[in-house]
Scaffold this active site. Structure first.
Site, mmCIF file in Angstrom:
data_model
loop_
_atom_site.group_PDB
_atom_site.id
_atom_site.type_symbol
_atom_site.label_atom_id
_atom_site.label_comp_id
_atom_site.label_asym_id
_atom_site.label_seq_id
_atom_site.Cartn_x
_atom_site.Cartn_y
_atom_site.Cartn_z
ATOM 1 N N PHE A 188 14.455 6.490 -4.736
ATOM 2 C CA PHE A 188 13.666 5.861 -3.682
ATOM 3 C C PHE A 188 13.067 4.533 -4.122
ATOM 4 C CE2 PHE A 188 10.058 7.613 -5.940
ATOM 5 C CZ PHE A 188 8.967 6.825 -5.569
ATOM 6 N N LYS A 189 12.979 4.324 -5.432
ATOM 7 C CA LYS A 189 12.398 3.081 -5.930
ATOM 8 C C LYS A 189 13.231 1.853 -5.528
ATOM 9 C CE LYS A 189 9.271 5.451 -8.204
ATOM 10 N NZ LYS A 189 9.090 5.476 -9.647
ATOM 11 N N ASP A 190 14.485 2.066 -5.102
ATOM 12 C CA ASP A 190 15.310 0.945 -4.666
ATOM 13 C C ASP A 190 14.689 0.208 -3.479
ATOM 14 O OD1 ASP A 190 17.473 1.019 -6.496
ATOM 15 O OD2 ASP A 190 18.379 2.692 -5.418
ATOM 16 N N ALA A 247 11.803 -2.014 -4.955
ATOM 17 C CA ALA A 247 12.282 -2.968 -5.955
ATOM 18 C C ALA A 247 13.147 -4.057 -5.339
ATOM 19 C CB ALA A 247 13.055 -2.231 -7.046
ATOM 20 N N THR A 294 11.647 3.953 -11.687
ATOM 21 C CA THR A 294 11.183 2.593 -11.389
ATOM 22 C C THR A 294 11.956 1.567 -12.210
ATOM 23 O OG1 THR A 294 8.947 3.203 -10.709
ATOM 24 C CG2 THR A 294 9.235 1.005 -11.593
#
Length: 437
Positions: free
Chosen positions: A106-108, A111, A139
């Site tokens: 989900f950090k995509d 970021a 992350t």
């Protein structure tokens, strides 16, 4: 829009300035001076719900003094060029799969959006900036991928040695170029402390333009509100008579949950939030009536949540005006050990064939515990935070079945690791930064 520190003792800043600084000068975290309301009704009509368009509409009030509407929509479409899926795994129980981006986490979302905003800022200011990142897992790989070869930006990623999966490590330590990986002989909290010290060090900042891509950065936080609204709207489009959903959120540094609270303040329909954690149970203990007592984190199989002093809890307190009772009324918290997490992975896989990563499994456990305690049939959306393949070393012994590795990940596993070993001491970190500036 202007942004202020959660500590409230320094001047307000515009979005790009707040993004560049990462931390406010007084050590607080930036938050919008006021959270804008959004009319979501137009997204309920039409033949399809487009995530990138929804994201651009939600980003517009925060960026309206920095970028044109056309540029904001271009950033959103370029950043969010991958799907997100809502899957039903039980009666009124859903998983919002947020792991279909380049690094399968989900950090995509945060970021990639942030990287494009830094690129916009760099092109306007004509300067070079170094991004510092502390990671307990996903992350780092998301930031490394999102910022790789972005002009005018260098990235330094700190991760705890031996406490992340091999796949997570190789996703960020094999790129090279403008991505530097540092393997810290400590825990995530040590990495996070070093980043905060560096950003607050005036002598270092006089030599290098520094910022952070952790969830402490407002540019990481804002995009994490978008997919909550998407899920809420999607459910409304599917079943207009359905109650607004409860969100069960795997939580480590609590940026993801804070994003949900921001979406709620913007006008998203929701029936509440559940904070799901592992044995690093500082916040659930507080939500159950105990004191908020940060402590050293302990390693678990859901390593991205191995955080003993969540930075974004200060943002949660800010949103509720510092009222502990208001926080406890709005949030429910549950924590689970590794054995419970493994059992949940196996139980759901046997019953439905669905496979969860350990973090998503804690969200599933928390959703089940909340329903049992409250006897509620309200829809619950569990945030699916990582693809199971990223934790196949945990999952395969549990299910007894192999987890297929997507082709795009195989190449990084075969790459050469490029990581500098670092002691958890700030003078050593500062020296390394200045040497490579």
């Amino acid at each position: 829009m202007m942004f202020e520190s959660t500590k409230g003792t320094c001047p307000e800043a515009g979005f790009f300035e707040a993004m560049r600084r990462g931390l406010a000068p007084d050590g607080g975290l930036y938050m919008p001076v006021s959270i804008p309301g959004i009319d979501f009704s137009e997204h309920l009509s039409g033949s399809e719900l487009h995530f990138a368009e929804l994201a651009a509409d939600m980003a517009q009030p925060y960026l309206d003094t920095e970028l044109s509407e056309e540029r904001i929509r271009s950033v959103a479409r370029d950043a969010f060029n991958f799907p997100l899926e809502l899957k039903e795994i039980g009666q009124n129980l859903y998983v919002l799969e947020l792991f279909h981006g380049p690094t399968l986490a989900f950090k995509d979302f945060g970021a990639r959006f942030m990287a494009r905003l830094f690129s916009e800022q760099a092109s306007k200011a004509g300067e070079k900036i170094t991004i510092l990142v502390a990671t307990s897992g996903d992350t780092g790989s998301a930031v490394a991928n999102g910022f790789y070869n972005v002009e005018g930006v260098e990235v330094c990623i700190l991760y705890p040695k031996g406490r992340i999966s091999r796949l997570q490590e190789m996703q960020m330590a094999t790129l090279g170029g403008n991505i530097r990986a540092m393997e810290v002989s400590g825990v995530f909290d040590d990495c996070q402390r070093l980043v905060k010290q560096a950003i607050m060090d005036e002598s270092l900042r006089s030599e290098i333009q520094l910022s952070s891509a952790n969830s402490i950065n407002i540019a990481r936080l804002i995009p994490q509100s978008f997919y909550y609204a998407y899920a809420s709207l999607l459910l409304q489009r599917m079943k207009m008579e359905m109650d607004a959903p409860v969100f069960s959120v795997p939580s480590g540094n609590f940026g993801n949950l804070t994003g949900g609270l921001v979406a709620e303040r913007m006008g998203m329909a929701t029936s509440g939030f559940i904070a799901a954690t592992n044995q690093n149970s500082v916040v659930p203990e507080f939500l159950s009536g105990g004191e908020y007592r940060p402590r050293k984190s302990v390693p678990t199989i859901s390593n991205a949540m191995d955080v003993g002093d969540p930075s974004n809890f200060s943002r949660i307190r800010y949103l509720f005006g510092g009222s502990d009772s208001a926080i406890r009324s709005a949030l429910k918290g549950y924590w689970f050990d590794d054995n419970h997490t493994r059992e949940a992975i196996l139980e759901l896989h046997r019953r439905t064939g669905y496979l969860m990563c350990p973090h998503t499994a804690t969200g599933y456990l928390a959703a089940s515990a909340w329903r049992k305690k409250n006897g509620s049939e309200k829809p619950v959306v569990v945030l699916g935070t990582a693809h199971p393949v990223k934790f196949r070393d945990v999952i395969e012994p549990v299910t007894g079945e192999p987890v297929e590795v997507p082709e795009r990940l195989q190449s990084c596993l075969e790459g050469e690791k490029q990581a500098k070993e670092l002691k958890p001491e700030f003078p050593d970190f500062k020296k390394a930064l200045l040497k490579q500036a």
